[in-house]
Design an enzyme around this catalytic site. Structure first.
Site, PDB file in Angstrom:
ATOM      1  CB  CYS A   1      -0.958   0.000   1.186  1.00 17.58           C
ATOM      2  SG  CYS A   1      -2.305  -1.200   1.013  1.00 17.58           S
ATOM      3  CB  SER A   2       4.056   2.270   1.220  1.00 20.14           C
ATOM      4  OG  SER A   2       3.454   2.470   2.479  1.00 20.14           O
TER       5      SER A   2
END
Length: 372
Positions: free
Chosen positions: A156-157
């Site tokens: 998710c980063s």
């Protein structure tokens, strides 16, 4: 060293939506069928029955009200519960590249650029459609871009981590105009038959143009004051699907081959990590959190975002930290970029903002920007 700006963003939004009510109806049918199929074990006490989901449960747990998906019939089929995608020939544009091109064209138009102006393409997403050739190189060709391209995955980063690579490339002169694109087909790795997380994800694609300030022509420009990345290993968010599964003789449909998490542990551990990361990054740039006009945070859970913002500035209003989670659900790396794309037009010259993601790894990435 060159001054760097974000000069354009783009968004591809699938045409299909799934409401919580639709999702709950499908899941509850699945649960009833599974409970009927295993009635003997349930009666004997050797198996726990599946519990129904509800709209109230989903919205209280997450703040999500709907999600966009590339294909919905397979997801809502209680006998299947994952999308139906047609396999494409090698000489056809792949599905991930297709949505990436759409978002990229939107970002290029907003930056006043064409594909030919781009000299690097970074495709950053939580999951890649294939191992090779790199999705980024396929996108590069489809857009008519030059230079180079590569894929990267930090769950998710991924978007913020890729933005830092883009900023560094432009700042040092190895590239002039970099496209960061985040095609997130999360429906393919979502466990739609798991009540604890069947509502979490949605499909989308975002794109960001990062370029030298002295060559930017867009009316809307955001100077990148700094970027910061951090990782800390954790098994609390995990997906074991990979190319070694076959060699391990493991079941490709086993539960661990899709997204899974220890939600309460993630909430408890990631909130202080993210808040401290942002505060430390701002301090090193000479700013206090209170000086930030807007925070565009990762969109995984409404409560998580509110806790992060309350730790930083005490005010968790949508004006300070806008949410797009209710409409898009968790879109992995794309969430904070959607928030930035949708909620920046009202800011004034000189206003500070922070784009921040956090997720599996654990990983945290922040980008501090100022409106030019």
């Amino acid at each position: 060293m060159h001054s760097v700006v974000i000069s354009g963003t783009g968004l591809y939004q699938p045409e299909h939506t799934i409401t919580n009510a639709e999702l709950v109806e499908s899941f509850n049918q699945y649960a009833d069928q599974e409970n009927a199929r295993h009635a003997a074990e349930i009666a004997a006490g050797t198996r726990e029955p599946l519990t129904h989901s509800s709209v109230e449960f989903i919205e209280k747990a997450s703040g999500i009200k709907q999600r966009y998906v590339l294909e919905k019939s397979g997801i809502l089929d209680p006998a299947r519960m994952y999308p139906r995608f047609a396999e494409r020939a090698d000489d056809q544009l792949s599905l991930m590249a297709e949505i990436a091109v759409a978002a990229s064209q939107d970002a290029l138009a907003s930056a006043g650029k064409t594909g030919a102006d781009v000299d690097a393409v970074l495709c950053a997403a939580a999951n890649m459609q294939r191992a090779y050739p790199a999705m980024a190189v396929e996108i590069q060709q489809a857009l008519g871009a030059g230079g180079y391209g590569f894929d990267m995955n930090v769950a998710c980063s991924s978007a913020t981590f890729a933005i830092e690579q883009a900023v560094n490339a432009v700042r040092t002169g190895s590239a002039k105009c970099v496209l960061v694109v985040n095609p997130e087909i999360t429906s393919g790795h979502q466990a739609w038959n798991d009540r604890d997380c069947h509502f979490i994800f949605g499909d989308v694609c975002t794109a960001v143009i990062v370029e030298r300030a002295d060559s930017a022509t867009a009316a809307d420009q955001w100077e990148v004051l700094g970027t910061r990345l951090a990782t800390q290993f954790s098994n609390n968010i995990r997906n074991n699907f990979g190319f070694l599964n076959r060699s391990e003789d493991s079941d490709p449909n086993a539960r661990d081959k899709t997204f899974r998490q220890e939600g309460r542990k993630v909430f408890k551990e990631v909130v202080p990590i993210a808040a401290a990361h942002i505060e430390g990054h701002l301090a090193d740039l000479g700013h206090a959190p209170a000086a930030v006009r807007r925070f565009w945070l990762h969109q995984a859970n409404q409560g998580m975002n509110q806790f992060v913002i309350k730790k930083l500035v005490g005010d968790a209003s949508p004006d300070v930290a806008p949410l797009i989670l209710d409409e898009f659900a968790n879109t992995a790396s794309a969430g904070s970029v959607i928030a930035f794309h949708r909620h920046r037009a009202d800011l004034a010259v000189g206003d500070l903002g922070v784009i921040c993601s956090f997720g599996a790894g654990y990983s945290v990435g922040s980008v501090v920007v100022r409106k030019r």
